[in-house]
Design a protein around this motif. Structure first.
Motif, PDB file in Angstrom:
ATOM      1  N   TYR A  93       0.824  -1.228  -0.015  1.00  0.00           N
ATOM      2  CA  TYR A  93      -0.004  -0.021   0.224  1.00  0.00           C
ATOM      3  C   TYR A  93       0.938   1.259  -0.064  1.00  0.00           C
ATOM      4  N   TYR A  94       0.494   2.141  -1.054  1.00  0.00           N
ATOM      5  CA  TYR A  94       1.349   3.443  -1.053  1.00  0.00           C
ATOM      6  C   TYR A  94       0.648   4.638  -1.009  1.00  0.00           C
ATOM      7  N   CYS A  95       1.165   5.524  -0.312  1.00  0.00           N
ATOM      8  CA  CYS A  95       0.636   7.046   0.101  1.00  0.00           C
ATOM      9  C   CYS A  95       1.105   7.884  -1.214  1.00  0.00           C
ATOM     10  N   ALA A  96       0.227   8.926  -1.691  1.00  0.00           N
ATOM     11  CA  ALA A  96       0.387   9.563  -2.958  1.00  0.00           C
ATOM     12  C   ALA A  96      -0.050  10.772  -2.703  1.00  0.00           C
ATOM     13  N   ALA A  97       0.508  11.905  -3.359  1.00  0.00           N
ATOM     14  CA  ALA A  97       0.218  13.383  -3.239  1.00  0.00           C
ATOM     15  C   ALA A  97       0.421  14.158  -4.252  1.00  0.00           C
ATOM     16  N   ASP A  98      -0.194  15.115  -4.739  1.00  0.00           N
ATOM     17  CA  ASP A  98       0.040  16.038  -5.990  1.00  0.00           C
ATOM     18  C   ASP A  98      -0.602  17.228  -5.606  1.00  0.00           C
ATOM     19  N   ALA A  99       0.074  18.409  -5.937  1.00  0.00           N
ATOM     20  CA  ALA A  99      -0.414  19.514  -5.750  1.00  0.00           C
ATOM     21  C   ALA A  99      -0.974  20.204  -6.796  1.00  0.00           C
ATOM     22  N   TRP A 100      -1.346  19.649  -7.817  1.00  0.00           N
ATOM     23  CA  TRP A 100      -2.145  20.110  -9.248  1.00  0.00           C
ATOM     24  C   TRP A 100      -3.148  19.293  -9.420  1.00  0.00           C
ATOM     25  N   PHE A 101      -3.371  18.099  -9.091  1.00  0.00           N
ATOM     26  CA  PHE A 101      -4.690  17.097  -9.629  1.00  0.00           C
ATOM     27  C   PHE A 101      -5.729  17.588  -8.256  1.00  0.00           C
ATOM     28  N   SER A 102      -6.945  17.372  -8.831  1.00  0.00           N
ATOM     29  CA  SER A 102      -7.899  17.878  -7.823  1.00  0.00           C
ATOM     30  C   SER A 102      -8.882  16.998  -8.240  1.00  0.00           C
ATOM     31  N   LEU A 103      -9.735  16.319  -7.242  1.00  0.00           N
ATOM     32  CA  LEU A 103     -10.965  15.572  -7.481  1.00  0.00           C
ATOM     33  C   LEU A 103     -12.057  16.335  -7.975  1.00  0.00           C
ATOM     34  N   THR A 104     -12.238  17.650  -8.080  1.00  0.00           N
ATOM     35  CA  THR A 104     -13.228  18.625  -8.375  1.00  0.00           C
ATOM     36  C   THR A 104     -13.200  18.022 -10.091  1.00  0.00           C
ATOM     37  N   TYR A 105     -12.181  18.081 -10.754  1.00  0.00           N
ATOM     38  CA  TYR A 105     -12.118  17.964 -12.044  1.00  0.00           C
ATOM     39  C   TYR A 105     -11.673  16.486 -12.725  1.00  0.00           C
ATOM     40  N   GLY A 106     -11.230  15.688 -11.664  1.00  0.00           N
ATOM     41  CA  GLY A 106     -10.460  14.555 -12.239  1.00  0.00           C
ATOM     42  C   GLY A 106     -10.988  13.264 -11.205  1.00  0.00           C
ATOM     43  N   THR A 107     -12.508  13.290 -11.037  1.00  0.00           N
ATOM     44  CA  THR A 107     -13.213  12.205 -10.654  1.00  0.00           C
ATOM     45  C   THR A 107     -13.086  10.955 -11.369  1.00  0.00           C
ATOM     46  N   ASP A 108     -12.654  11.047 -12.827  1.00  0.00           N
ATOM     47  CA  ASP A 108     -12.459   9.890 -13.754  1.00  0.00           C
ATOM     48  C   ASP A 108     -10.998   9.344 -13.709  1.00  0.00           C
ATOM     49  N   THR A 109     -10.024  10.103 -13.059  1.00  0.00           N
ATOM     50  CA  THR A 109      -8.695   9.711 -13.085  1.00  0.00           C
ATOM     51  C   THR A 109      -8.011   9.650 -11.873  1.00  0.00           C
ATOM     52  N   TRP A 110      -8.971   9.895 -10.684  1.00  0.00           N
ATOM     53  CA  TRP A 110      -8.327   9.983  -9.471  1.00  0.00           C
ATOM     54  C   TRP A 110      -7.342   8.739  -9.132  1.00  0.00           C
ATOM     55  N   ASP A 111      -7.797   7.796  -9.756  1.00  0.00           N
ATOM     56  CA  ASP A 111      -7.009   6.534  -9.362  1.00  0.00           C
ATOM     57  C   ASP A 111      -5.846   5.977 -10.453  1.00  0.00           C
ATOM     58  N   HIS A 112      -5.467   7.072 -11.406  1.00  0.00           N
ATOM     59  CA  HIS A 112      -4.490   7.006 -12.346  1.00  0.00           C
ATOM     60  C   HIS A 112      -3.124   7.198 -11.540  1.00  0.00           C
ATOM     61  N   ILE A 113      -2.092   6.507 -11.612  1.00  0.00           N
ATOM     62  CA  ILE A 113      -0.956   6.771 -10.876  1.00  0.00           C
ATOM     63  C   ILE A 113      -0.261   8.009 -11.507  1.00  0.00           C
ATOM     64  N   ASN A 114      -0.582   8.487 -12.873  1.00  0.00           N
ATOM     65  CA  ASN A 114       0.560   9.400 -13.297  1.00  0.00           C
ATOM     66  C   ASN A 114      -0.279  10.802 -13.021  1.00  0.00           C
ATOM     67  N   GLU A 115      -1.429  10.679 -12.159  1.00  0.00           N
ATOM     68  CA  GLU A 115      -1.908  12.036 -11.634  1.00  0.00           C
ATOM     69  C   GLU A 115      -1.311  12.592 -10.426  1.00  0.00           C
ATOM     70  N   TYR A 116      -0.579  11.584  -9.783  1.00  0.00           N
ATOM     71  CA  TYR A 116       0.226  12.130  -8.455  1.00  0.00           C
ATOM     72  C   TYR A 116       1.797  12.042  -8.713  1.00  0.00           C
ATOM     73  N   ASN A 117       2.436  13.014  -8.319  1.00  0.00           N
ATOM     74  CA  ASN A 117       3.773  13.136  -8.516  1.00  0.00           C
ATOM     75  C   ASN A 117       4.698  12.906  -7.245  1.00  0.00           C
TER      76      ASN A 117
END
Length: 129
Positions: A93-117
């Motif tokens: 299990y991994y923890c991930a974070a990103d300063a640019w991605f937001s669930l507001t516009y990314g509910t279809d891609t929230w589970d894509h690893i490339n959304e998190y830096n």
């Protein structure tokens, strides 16, 4: 540099519970979307849950009602409470974070690893039957 460090993994029997923690070097009240992912042996990564800076939360369908993602601002820690664990949830299990991605516009891609830096090193969860 952002640093994420997971802990709390271990071995439990099916039906048991674990709470994962992710200590973050970033300010959790800041503008970061944070998530939990898992990867089982021989399988690709899978999004488990995510929580945005405004408190919005999303879960993978199979964990709804059993897992809870939360932030502890006092400890600057992200948690994942996992109840009623199943053997097929054995994974790193991994923890991930990103300063640019937001669930507001990314509910279809929230589970894509490339959304998190930013990623932690992972914490192993083993569920035996």
């Amino acid at each position: 540099q952002v640093h994420l460090s997971e802990s709390g993994g271990g071995s439990v029997q099916a039906g048991g519970s674990l709470r994962l923690s992710c200590v973050a070097s970033i300010y959790l009240r800041g503008n970061y979307c944070m998530g939990w992912f898992r990867q089982a042996p021989g399988k690709g990564p899978e999004g488990v849950a995510a929580i945005d800076s405004d408190g919005s939360i999303i879960y993978e369908d199979s964990v709804k009602g059993r897992f809870t993602i939360s932030k502890d601002y006092a400890e600057n820690t992200l948690h994942l409470q996992m109840n009623s664990l199943k053997p097929d949830e054995t994974a790193m299990y991994y923890c991930a974070a990103d300063a640019w991605f937001s669930l507001t516009y990314g509910t279809d891609t929230w589970d894509h690893i490339n959304e998190y830096n930013y990623w932690g090193e992972g914490s192993q969860v083993t569920v035996s039957s």
